[in-house]
Motif scaffolding. Structure first.
Motif, short mmCIF file in Angstrom:
data_model
loop_
_atom_site.label_atom_id
_atom_site.label_comp_id
_atom_site.label_asym_id
_atom_site.label_seq_id
_atom_site.Cartn_x
_atom_site.Cartn_y
_atom_site.Cartn_z
N ALA A 2 0.83 -1.20 0.00
CA ALA A 2 0.00 0.00 0.00
C ALA A 2 0.87 1.26 0.00
N LEU A 3 1.95 1.22 0.79
CA LEU A 3 2.88 2.36 0.80
C LEU A 3 3.54 2.50 -0.57
N GLN A 21 7.46 17.35 -1.03
CA GLN A 21 8.08 17.33 0.30
C GLN A 21 7.08 17.49 1.43
N HIS A 22 5.89 18.02 1.13
CA HIS A 22 4.85 18.11 2.15
C HIS A 22 4.36 16.72 2.59
N GLU A 23 4.68 15.69 1.80
CA GLU A 23 4.28 14.31 2.12
C GLU A 23 5.33 13.58 2.95
N THR A 24 6.52 14.16 3.11
CA THR A 24 7.65 13.45 3.68
C THR A 24 7.37 12.91 5.08
N ALA A 25 6.95 13.77 5.97
CA ALA A 25 6.78 13.36 7.37
C ALA A 25 5.76 12.24 7.50
N ASP A 26 4.65 12.36 6.78
CA ASP A 26 3.61 11.34 6.87
C ASP A 26 4.09 10.01 6.31
N LEU A 27 4.81 10.04 5.20
CA LEU A 27 5.32 8.81 4.60
C LEU A 27 6.34 8.13 5.51
#
Length: 281
Positions: A13-14, A68-74
């Motif tokens: 899924a990731l 890069q706004h997705e980085t922390a969540d990923l």
């Protein structure tokens, strides 16, 4: 029920999420690999869940894809996946006392417990003698440090939540668990008396799934505990599995409801426990 396959499903899924981010950026897998300085096959391995991404991999992926706004969540998602499936030997290498203490915050913040046991009496409903017999078996089987007495003391202290706070406990136990002698007849007799006593507590609902119960669904599965609707812990032979994905939690809730539907309660459940006491001779 899934076991380590749940981890692989989460990795896939990731990977699909990473692929969507790459496609939204307009980059091919080959172009992204070139920008990141990777072998061109690495993107494929990450996107198909064959290789778990490191923090650095995710940072490079989101940087070159302009996400890069997705980085922390990923990164949080990837770390959560790697923590889902943990071998018992790794968990218990610092001793059984630490293992017992580690779950206390989870127990204290949980309001609704749903427990299904196909192996042993659930820990919150165990006597000290029964717990001692169970943990001695674990020490012998997995060669963990022998701090059984300290671990038993922690588990017994933890049982205070049965009588305090805003907690509710729905417990399902297969009848064959009652017929499995842990320790000896004296240990089991004491455990059964305690089980009847605890089942009378206002916060506790105890269901016994009878031997020979007709199972249209409600098949026996690995023992598991649901903590509200936020987490499920599954007890495998070799490892501890933590489920946090909402879809999978719903699957376990469905399984619990199906098992609960074929269980017996109240006087009928007590009669099964009494029969197990009589079978001890």
């Amino acid at each position: 029920m899934p076991s380590s396959s749940s981890v692989q499903e989460a990795r896939q899924a990731l990977g699909r999420r990473l692929r969507e981010i790459r496609k939204d950026s307009g980059l091919t897998a080959r172009a992204l690999a070139a920008l990141a300085g990777w072998h061109e096959s690495k993107c494929s391995r990450l996107e198909h869940g064959r290789t778990p991404p490191s923090d650095a991999d995710i940072r490079a992926w989101t940087l070159h894809c302009g996400a890069q706004h997705e980085t922390a969540d990923l990164i949080a998602t990837a770390r959560g996946i790697e923590g889902m499936y943990v071998e018992w030997r790794r968990i218990e290498r610092a001793g059984l006392k630490n293992t017992q203490q580690a779950v206390l915050p989870l127990f204290e913040r949980t309001h609704r417990f749903r427990m299904y046991q196909s192996w042993v009496i659930p820990g919150l409903l165990q006597t000290a003698a029964y717990t001692t017999a169970v943990l001695n078996t674990i020490v012998d089987l997995r060669q963990t440090p022998d701090d059984v007495a300290d671990a038993v003391a922690v588990r017994m202290e933890r049982q205070r939540i049965l009588r305090s706070g805003n907690h509710r406990f729905s417990v399902l136990v297969e009848e064959w668990v009652l017929r499995t002698v842990i320790g000896d007849a004296e240990v089991m007799s004491g455990q059964f008396g305690h089980l009847i006593s605890v089942a009378s507590l206002p916060a506790v609902s105890l269901g016994i799934i009878p031997l020979g119960a007709r199972r249209g669904s409600g098949w026996p599965v690995d023992s598991f505990t649901m903590y509200d609707d936020s987490q499920v812990n599954v007890e495998l032979v070799s490892a501890h599995l933590t489920i946090t994905q909402p879809r999978e939690i719903r699957d376990y809730a469905t399984a619990f409801n199906e098992l609960a539907a074929i269980a017996v309660y109240g006087a009928t459940a007590r009669s099964l426990i009494t029969a197990a006491i009589d079978s001890l001779g």
